[in-house]
Design a protein around this motif. Structure first.
Motif, mmCIF file in Angstrom:
data_model
loop_
_atom_site.group_PDB
_atom_site.id
_atom_site.type_symbol
_atom_site.label_atom_id
_atom_site.label_comp_id
_atom_site.label_asym_id
_atom_site.label_seq_id
_atom_site.Cartn_x
_atom_site.Cartn_y
_atom_site.Cartn_z
ATOM 1 N N THR A 35 48.126 -28.372 29.907
ATOM 2 C CA THR A 35 48.674 -29.026 28.720
ATOM 3 C C THR A 35 49.877 -28.212 28.256
ATOM 4 O OG1 THR A 35 46.486 -29.813 28.051
ATOM 5 C CG2 THR A 35 48.216 -29.818 26.382
ATOM 6 N N TYR A 36 51.031 -28.853 28.171
ATOM 7 C CA TYR A 36 52.269 -28.171 27.797
ATOM 8 C C TYR A 36 52.682 -28.589 26.391
ATOM 9 C CZ TYR A 36 52.526 -27.410 32.826
ATOM 10 O OH TYR A 36 52.243 -27.062 34.122
ATOM 11 N N PHE B 47 47.522 -29.931 20.088
ATOM 12 C CA PHE B 47 47.061 -30.415 21.395
ATOM 13 C C PHE B 47 46.237 -29.376 22.155
ATOM 14 C CE2 PHE B 47 51.158 -32.363 20.325
ATOM 15 C CZ PHE B 47 50.734 -33.668 20.147
ATOM 16 N N GLY B 48 45.601 -28.481 21.406
ATOM 17 C CA GLY B 48 44.626 -27.581 22.012
ATOM 18 C C GLY B 48 45.143 -26.243 22.474
ATOM 19 N N VAL B 49 46.454 -25.969 22.351
ATOM 20 C CA VAL B 49 46.952 -24.653 22.754
ATOM 21 C C VAL B 49 46.550 -23.606 21.719
ATOM 22 C CG1 VAL B 49 48.885 -25.624 24.035
ATOM 23 C CG2 VAL B 49 49.190 -25.015 21.622
ATOM 24 N N GLU B 50 46.619 -22.328 22.108
ATOM 25 C CA GLU B 50 46.243 -21.242 21.199
ATOM 26 C C GLU B 50 47.293 -21.107 20.106
ATOM 27 O OE1 GLU B 50 43.511 -18.486 19.946
ATOM 28 O OE2 GLU B 50 43.379 -19.774 21.725
ATOM 29 N N PRO C 284 53.318 -15.318 18.679
ATOM 30 C CA PRO C 284 53.658 -16.744 18.766
ATOM 31 C C PRO C 284 52.531 -17.538 19.437
ATOM 32 C CG PRO C 284 55.463 -15.371 19.554
ATOM 33 C CD PRO C 284 54.275 -14.469 19.398
ATOM 34 N N GLY C 285 52.465 -18.807 19.098
ATOM 35 C CA GLY C 285 51.489 -19.690 19.729
ATOM 36 C C GLY C 285 51.796 -19.893 21.207
ATOM 37 N N GLU C 286 50.754 -20.038 22.009
ATOM 38 C CA GLU C 286 50.945 -20.254 23.434
ATOM 39 C C GLU C 286 51.421 -21.681 23.697
ATOM 40 O OE1 GLU C 286 47.413 -19.253 25.499
ATOM 41 O OE2 GLU C 286 47.477 -17.121 24.941
ATOM 42 N N LYS C 287 52.278 -21.812 24.692
ATOM 43 C CA LYS C 287 52.864 -23.117 25.003
ATOM 44 C C LYS C 287 52.137 -23.850 26.131
ATOM 45 C CE LYS C 287 57.553 -22.028 23.451
ATOM 46 N NZ LYS C 287 58.998 -22.015 23.823
ATOM 47 N N VAL C 288 51.218 -23.171 26.789
ATOM 48 C CA VAL C 288 50.509 -23.786 27.915
ATOM 49 C C VAL C 288 49.021 -23.506 27.781
ATOM 50 C CG1 VAL C 288 50.273 -23.916 30.427
ATOM 51 C CG2 VAL C 288 52.522 -23.462 29.416
ATOM 52 N N ARG C 289 48.228 -24.522 28.003
ATOM 53 C CA ARG C 289 46.779 -24.389 28.057
ATOM 54 C C ARG C 289 46.321 -24.843 29.429
ATOM 55 N NH1 ARG C 289 42.050 -24.632 24.765
ATOM 56 N NH2 ARG C 289 40.367 -25.836 25.732
ATOM 57 N N GLU C 290 45.528 -24.040 30.106
ATOM 58 C CA GLU C 290 45.090 -24.349 31.464
ATOM 59 C C GLU C 290 43.584 -24.544 31.499
ATOM 60 O OE1 GLU C 290 46.529 -21.054 33.710
ATOM 61 O OE2 GLU C 290 48.573 -21.854 33.867
ATOM 62 N N GLU C 291 43.162 -25.550 32.268
ATOM 63 C CA GLU C 291 41.748 -25.874 32.400
ATOM 64 C C GLU C 291 41.436 -26.183 33.865
ATOM 65 O OE1 GLU C 291 40.238 -28.537 29.075
ATOM 66 O OE2 GLU C 291 42.412 -28.772 28.818
ATOM 67 N N LEU C 292 40.173 -26.032 34.225
ATOM 68 C CA LEU C 292 39.697 -26.379 35.560
ATOM 69 C C LEU C 292 38.379 -27.119 35.398
ATOM 70 C CD1 LEU C 292 40.098 -26.101 38.652
ATOM 71 C CD2 LEU C 292 38.657 -24.051 38.527
ATOM 72 N N GLY C 293 38.316 -28.327 35.902
ATOM 73 C CA GLY C 293 37.114 -29.117 35.650
ATOM 74 C C GLY C 293 36.906 -30.240 36.642
ATOM 75 N N ILE C 294 36.113 -31.217 36.213
ATOM 76 C CA ILE C 294 35.739 -32.374 37.024
ATOM 77 C C ILE C 294 36.492 -33.600 36.510
ATOM 78 C CG2 ILE C 294 33.838 -33.842 37.793
ATOM 79 C CD1 ILE C 294 31.937 -31.546 37.148
ATOM 80 N N LEU C 295 37.071 -34.352 37.426
ATOM 81 C CA LEU C 295 37.790 -35.576 37.088
ATOM 82 C C LEU C 295 37.178 -36.747 37.839
ATOM 83 C CD1 LEU C 295 40.207 -37.069 35.734
ATOM 84 C CD2 LEU C 295 41.508 -36.543 37.821
#
Length: 321
Positions: A185-186, A198-201, A214-225
């Protein structure tokens, strides 16, 4: 003499029996092998909706709205290998009397998938997919147009993973499951990133409101789709399309399922005029709603995630090229 005639007769009979086999072998040898196939489709459409009042006693506001969209695809097939690419873009506006111009729809999406099945009879594909989506322009919580709540690449979403896809008729019905899908998520706007949109830190502030981290600009996830696509002609010139996506993250809040379900019904009047009825339902546990805690002190907070729903109805023009 009669022995010579007998041998000659035997030779002619044997030759006549063997000849069809030799011709059959020649026919089998000249069968052409499958050739690669490229398929390209493009559809550009414009939906319009207008309301006007003159001395209308019941009251009302003049308004006009428009949605322009383009859907393109480029597919490659060779034997049991398939490569599908899609481009989807939409932008809609609405103008009501004495009010600001509002955005009603905004999407930029690119997707690509490859699949391979082991035999012609098999309905299962080994697949890998990549999907990227964002929006063109700023979004606002109307009537406030001074503080955008979304921008280009804020958010932007990237999905990439591999799995298995089942499709009896892969163009009209498919079920895809990926046990390992990477999601990014960017939020490339720093103000929105500092707010934790949108869920970033979110950013870390001192007591005076200065940004320490500063707030993070990228949130990374690994899951099931898991995704499902279904297309069917429910009646003559009435086409229904359903696309449903379900995603859950292994690392953060496993079991909270993000849902994105789109339903579209196309009514074809002729080759150039059509009507469409669409619905989109979304739920993302990472997307929180902004709430006002103290308006005088400009103090805001976040409530829990809520179900989002959008409905569209339009009549317009369509061009295939």
């Amino acid at each position: 003499m009669k022995y010579n005639i007998f041998f000659l007769f035997s030779f002619i009979v044997q030759f006549s029996i063997a000849q069809p086999d030799s011709l059959y072998i020649k026919k089998r040898l000249i069968i052409k092998s499958p050739t690669p196939t490229w398929t390209n489709t493009n559809k550009l459409s414009l939906d319009l909706n207008e309301v006007a009042f003159v001395n209308w006693n019941a009251g009302g506001s003049n308004s006009i709205s428009a949605i322009v969209s383009q859907v393109s695809s480029l597919d490659y097939t060779f034997k049991n290998f398939k490569w599908a690419n899609a481009f989807n873009a939409r932008y809609g506006i609405n103008q009501q009397e004495s009010e600001v111009l509002k955005k009603t729809d905004d999407l930029l999406e690119i997707s690509s998938s490859v699949g391979y099945k082991r035999s012609d009879a098999s309905k299962w594909y080994y697949s890998a997919r990549l999907t990227f989506s964002t929006q063109f322009a700023n979004g606002y919580s109307y009537p406030d147009t001074s503080n955008p709540i979304s921008k280009f690449m804020a958010p932007g979403y990237l999905f990439f993973g591999g799995g298995m896809e089942y499709g009896k008729d892969i163009e009209k019905l498919s079920l895809y499951a990926s046990p390992l899908t990477f999601k990014s998520t960017y939020v490339l706007d720093q103000d929105l990133a500092n707010a934790g949109s949108f869920g970033v830190e979110p950013a870390v502030y001192d007591d005076d409101g200065n940004v320490l981290i500063p707030g993070e600009k990228v949130r990374e996830e690994l899951g099931i789709l898991v995704t499902n696509y279904y297309e069917v002609d429910v009646a003559k010139n009435v086409l229904l399309k359903s696309t449903a996506n379900f995603y859950t993250d292994y690392l953060n809040s496993f079991g909270n399922i993000d849902v994105d379900w789109q339903l579209l019904i196309d009514f074809k009047v002729n080759n150039f005029i059509k009507a469409s009825l669409g619905s989109q339902l979304k739920y993302d546990n990472d997307v929180k709603n902004l709430i006002v805690i103290d308006e005088d002190a400009d103090e805001y907070g976040q409530s829990g995630a809520k179900v989002q729903w959008k409905q569209l109805l339009g009549i317009g023009f369509v061009v295939d090229f």
